[in-house]
Motif scaffolding. Structure first.
Motif, PDB file in Angstrom:
ATOM      1  N   PHE A  27      40.439  23.634  47.928  1.00  0.00           N
ATOM      2  CA  PHE A  27      40.976  23.184  46.655  1.00  0.00           C
ATOM      3  C   PHE A  27      42.482  22.953  46.727  1.00  0.00           C
ATOM      4  O   PHE A  27      43.162  23.456  47.622  1.00  0.00           O
ATOM      5  N   ALA A  28      42.978  22.176  45.790  1.00  0.00           N
ATOM      6  CA  ALA A  28      44.406  21.896  45.709  1.00  0.00           C
ATOM      7  C   ALA A  28      45.072  22.910  44.784  1.00  0.00           C
ATOM      8  O   ALA A  28      44.578  23.173  43.688  1.00  0.00           O
ATOM      9  N   ALA A  29      46.167  23.473  45.201  1.00  0.00           N
ATOM     10  CA  ALA A  29      46.838  24.516  44.429  1.00  0.00           C
ATOM     11  C   ALA A  29      47.243  24.017  43.046  1.00  0.00           C
ATOM     12  O   ALA A  29      47.136  24.742  42.050  1.00  0.00           O
ATOM     13  N   GLU A  30      47.694  22.750  42.985  1.00  0.00           N
ATOM     14  CA  GLU A  30      48.157  22.230  41.702  1.00  0.00           C
ATOM     15  C   GLU A  30      47.027  22.060  40.688  1.00  0.00           C
ATOM     16  O   GLU A  30      47.261  22.001  39.489  1.00  0.00           O
ATOM     17  N   GLN A  31      45.787  21.997  41.177  1.00  0.00           N
ATOM     18  CA  GLN A  31      44.641  21.851  40.283  1.00  0.00           C
ATOM     19  C   GLN A  31      43.976  23.183  39.971  1.00  0.00           C
ATOM     20  O   GLN A  31      43.125  23.270  39.089  1.00  0.00           O
ATOM     21  N   GLY A  32      44.361  24.221  40.696  1.00  0.00           N
ATOM     22  CA  GLY A  32      43.786  25.531  40.464  1.00  0.00           C
ATOM     23  C   GLY A  32      42.418  25.681  41.092  1.00  0.00           C
ATOM     24  O   GLY A  32      41.856  24.738  41.639  1.00  0.00           O
ATOM     25  N   PHE A  33      41.880  26.889  41.020  1.00  0.00           N
ATOM     26  CA  PHE A  33      40.578  27.161  41.628  1.00  0.00           C
ATOM     27  C   PHE A  33      39.496  26.416  40.855  1.00  0.00           C
ATOM     28  O   PHE A  33      39.501  26.392  39.630  1.00  0.00           O
ATOM     29  N   PRO A  34      38.528  25.783  41.541  1.00  0.00           N
ATOM     30  CA  PRO A  34      37.513  24.970  40.867  1.00  0.00           C
ATOM     31  C   PRO A  34      36.725  25.759  39.818  1.00  0.00           C
ATOM     32  O   PRO A  34      36.158  26.807  40.110  1.00  0.00           O
ATOM     33  N   ALA A  35      36.688  25.228  38.601  1.00  0.00           N
ATOM     34  CA  ALA A  35      36.017  25.919  37.497  1.00  0.00           C
ATOM     35  C   ALA A  35      34.530  26.083  37.737  1.00  0.00           C
ATOM     36  O   ALA A  35      33.908  27.058  37.274  1.00  0.00           O
ATOM     37  N   GLU A  36      33.906  25.134  38.477  1.00  0.00           N
ATOM     38  CA  GLU A  36      32.467  25.202  38.694  1.00  0.00           C
ATOM     39  C   GLU A  36      32.041  26.388  39.542  1.00  0.00           C
ATOM     40  O   GLU A  36      30.845  26.715  39.619  1.00  0.00           O
ATOM     41  N   CYS A  37      33.011  27.054  40.188  1.00  0.00           N
ATOM     42  CA  CYS A  37      32.686  28.243  40.983  1.00  0.00           C
ATOM     43  C   CYS A  37      32.425  29.466  40.102  1.00  0.00           C
ATOM     44  O   CYS A  37      31.911  30.476  40.569  1.00  0.00           O
ATOM     45  N   GLY A  38      32.826  29.380  38.830  1.00  0.00           N
ATOM     46  CA  GLY A  38      32.562  30.481  37.910  1.00  0.00           C
ATOM     47  C   GLY A  38      33.545  31.622  37.986  1.00  0.00           C
ATOM     48  O   GLY A  38      33.397  32.622  37.284  1.00  0.00           O
ATOM     49  N   VAL A  39      34.542  31.512  38.858  1.00  0.00           N
ATOM     50  CA  VAL A  39      35.604  32.514  38.961  1.00  0.00           C
ATOM     51  C   VAL A  39      36.930  31.770  38.987  1.00  0.00           C
ATOM     52  O   VAL A  39      36.956  30.539  39.058  1.00  0.00           O
ATOM     53  N   HIS A  40      38.032  32.517  38.971  1.00  0.00           N
ATOM     54  CA  HIS A  40      39.333  31.876  38.824  1.00  0.00           C
ATOM     55  C   HIS A  40      40.290  32.123  39.981  1.00  0.00           C
ATOM     56  O   HIS A  40      41.457  31.751  39.896  1.00  0.00           O
ATOM     57  N   SER A  41      39.794  32.752  41.058  1.00  0.00           N
ATOM     58  CA  SER A  41      40.698  33.033  42.170  1.00  0.00           C
ATOM     59  C   SER A  41      39.916  33.160  43.471  1.00  0.00           C
ATOM     60  O   SER A  41      38.702  33.389  43.468  1.00  0.00           O
ATOM     61  N   VAL A  42      40.641  33.012  44.581  1.00  0.00           N
ATOM     62  CA  VAL A  42      40.047  33.208  45.900  1.00  0.00           C
ATOM     63  C   VAL A  42      39.517  34.633  46.022  1.00  0.00           C
ATOM     64  O   VAL A  42      38.432  34.871  46.551  1.00  0.00           O
ATOM     65  N   GLN A  43      40.284  35.605  45.519  1.00  0.00           N
ATOM     66  CA  GLN A  43      39.881  37.004  45.604  1.00  0.00           C
ATOM     67  C   GLN A  43      38.547  37.245  44.916  1.00  0.00           C
ATOM     68  O   GLN A  43      37.637  37.873  45.465  1.00  0.00           O
ATOM     69  N   ALA A  44      38.394  36.723  43.703  1.00  0.00           N
ATOM     70  CA  ALA A  44      37.146  36.920  42.965  1.00  0.00           C
ATOM     71  C   ALA A  44      35.988  36.217  43.652  1.00  0.00           C
ATOM     72  O   ALA A  44      34.861  36.730  43.684  1.00  0.00           O
ATOM     73  N   TYR A  45      36.249  35.061  44.206  1.00  0.00           N
ATOM     74  CA  TYR A  45      35.208  34.311  44.918  1.00  0.00           C
ATOM     75  C   TYR A  45      34.748  35.104  46.144  1.00  0.00           C
ATOM     76  O   TYR A  45      33.542  35.255  46.397  1.00  0.00           O
ATOM     77  N   GLU A  46      35.707  35.584  46.924  1.00  0.00           N
ATOM     78  CA  GLU A  46      35.364  36.351  48.127  1.00  0.00           C
ATOM     79  C   GLU A  46      34.609  37.629  47.785  1.00  0.00           C
ATOM     80  O   GLU A  46      33.649  37.995  48.469  1.00  0.00           O
ATOM     81  N   ASP A  47      35.028  38.306  46.717  1.00  0.00           N
ATOM     82  CA  ASP A  47      34.322  39.524  46.313  1.00  0.00           C
ATOM     83  C   ASP A  47      32.871  39.215  45.954  1.00  0.00           C
ATOM     84  O   ASP A  47      31.959  39.988  46.273  1.00  0.00           O
ATOM     85  N   GLY A  48      32.647  38.076  45.286  1.00  0.00           N
ATOM     86  CA  GLY A  48      31.293  37.701  44.930  1.00  0.00           C
ATOM     87  C   GLY A  48      30.435  37.436  46.140  1.00  0.00           C
ATOM     88  O   GLY A  48      29.242  37.783  46.173  1.00  0.00           O
ATOM     89  N   VAL A  49      31.009  36.805  47.164  1.00  0.00           N
ATOM     90  CA  VAL A  49      30.286  36.517  48.402  1.00  0.00           C
ATOM     91  C   VAL A  49      30.041  37.786  49.201  1.00  0.00           C
ATOM     92  O   VAL A  49      28.929  38.056  49.670  1.00  0.00           O
ATOM     93  N   GLN A  50      31.081  38.584  49.358  1.00  0.00           N
ATOM     94  CA  GLN A  50      31.022  39.756  50.229  1.00  0.00           C
ATOM     95  C   GLN A  50      30.363  40.969  49.592  1.00  0.00           C
ATOM     96  O   GLN A  50      30.016  41.917  50.298  1.00  0.00           O
TER      97      GLN A  50
END
Length: 209
Positions: free
Chosen positions: A111-134
């Motif tokens: 993703f592009a930093a200026e656009q922020g974390f993709p909303a379709e992922c259902g979370v708002h940060s890399v940290q939250a995304y990784e926690d969901g996966v791991q």
């Protein structure tokens, strides 16, 4: 042996901006199977394909070969492959239209930093995304004891992405060991790298083998 991942076409070097278009247009023995083998006793005789791919690879890597000390004569003497296997994974979204009857595959988030974390992922940060996966952090109680580590479930800001598939999986494994099992840095791993790339901090930690 070539594996072409169309979704990573942004990794084409500036000198070959359409390199992925070339690879994904190679003929395939079966539109429902990404693997094609060409050579003696294969589905396709492949003489022209093997020669074309050989020449394409030499063209793309000529600069590196010359820089490593090989001469033009050395490069010209490199033999064409006897057989060639290439795997084309063509992705256009989760269920790619480019492939017929193939199972959907995971797709890492770039993703592009200026656009922020993709909303379709259902979370708002890399940290939250990784926690969901791991299965760590805020997601540790979703399926206790179940952890997933794979580079195809990674999330990376575009400017920091450089296609380190194995490295991303190993980083995810280390994060899971640290967050889910309380282990620290392995003794052989550089402390600065561990802090920046695994923990994303500048703090030290305990060690594990």
């Amino acid at each position: 042996v070539l594996q072409v991942c169309y979704r990573h076409s942004q990794s084409c070097p500036s000198s070959f901006p359409s390199c992925m278009d070339y690879w994904t247009k190679l003929p395939r023995s079966n539109e429902s199977d990404p693997l094609t083998v060409v050579g003696v006793n294969s589905v396709q005789s492949g003489d022209d394909i093997r020669r074309a791919v050989h020449e394409k690879l030499l063209e793309m890597h000529r600069g590196q070969l010359l820089a490593s000390g090989l001469s033009e004569a050395d490069i010209g003497s490199l033999a064409e492959p006897v057989s060639l296997a290439y795997s084309v994974w063509y992705h256009e979204g989760t269920f790619p239209r480019g492939d017929k009857q193939m199972l959907s595959g995971p797709q890492d988030v770039i993703f592009a930093a200026e656009q922020g974390f993709p909303a379709e992922c259902g979370v708002h940060s890399v940290q939250a995304y990784e926690d969901g996966v791991q299965g760590t952090g805020a997601s540790q109680d979703v399926a206790p004891g179940l952890h997933c580590v794979n580079n195809d479930f990674a999330a990376t800001e575009r400017s920091a992405w450089h296609g380190p598939w194995a490295e991303q999986s190993l980083q995810g494994a280390e994060r899971t060991l640290a967050k889910a099992f309380g282990l620290g840095k392995p003794v052989w791993l550089n402390a600065t790298y561990y802090a920046r790339q695994v923990l994303r901090t500048t703090q030290g930690s305990e060690f594990h083998v």
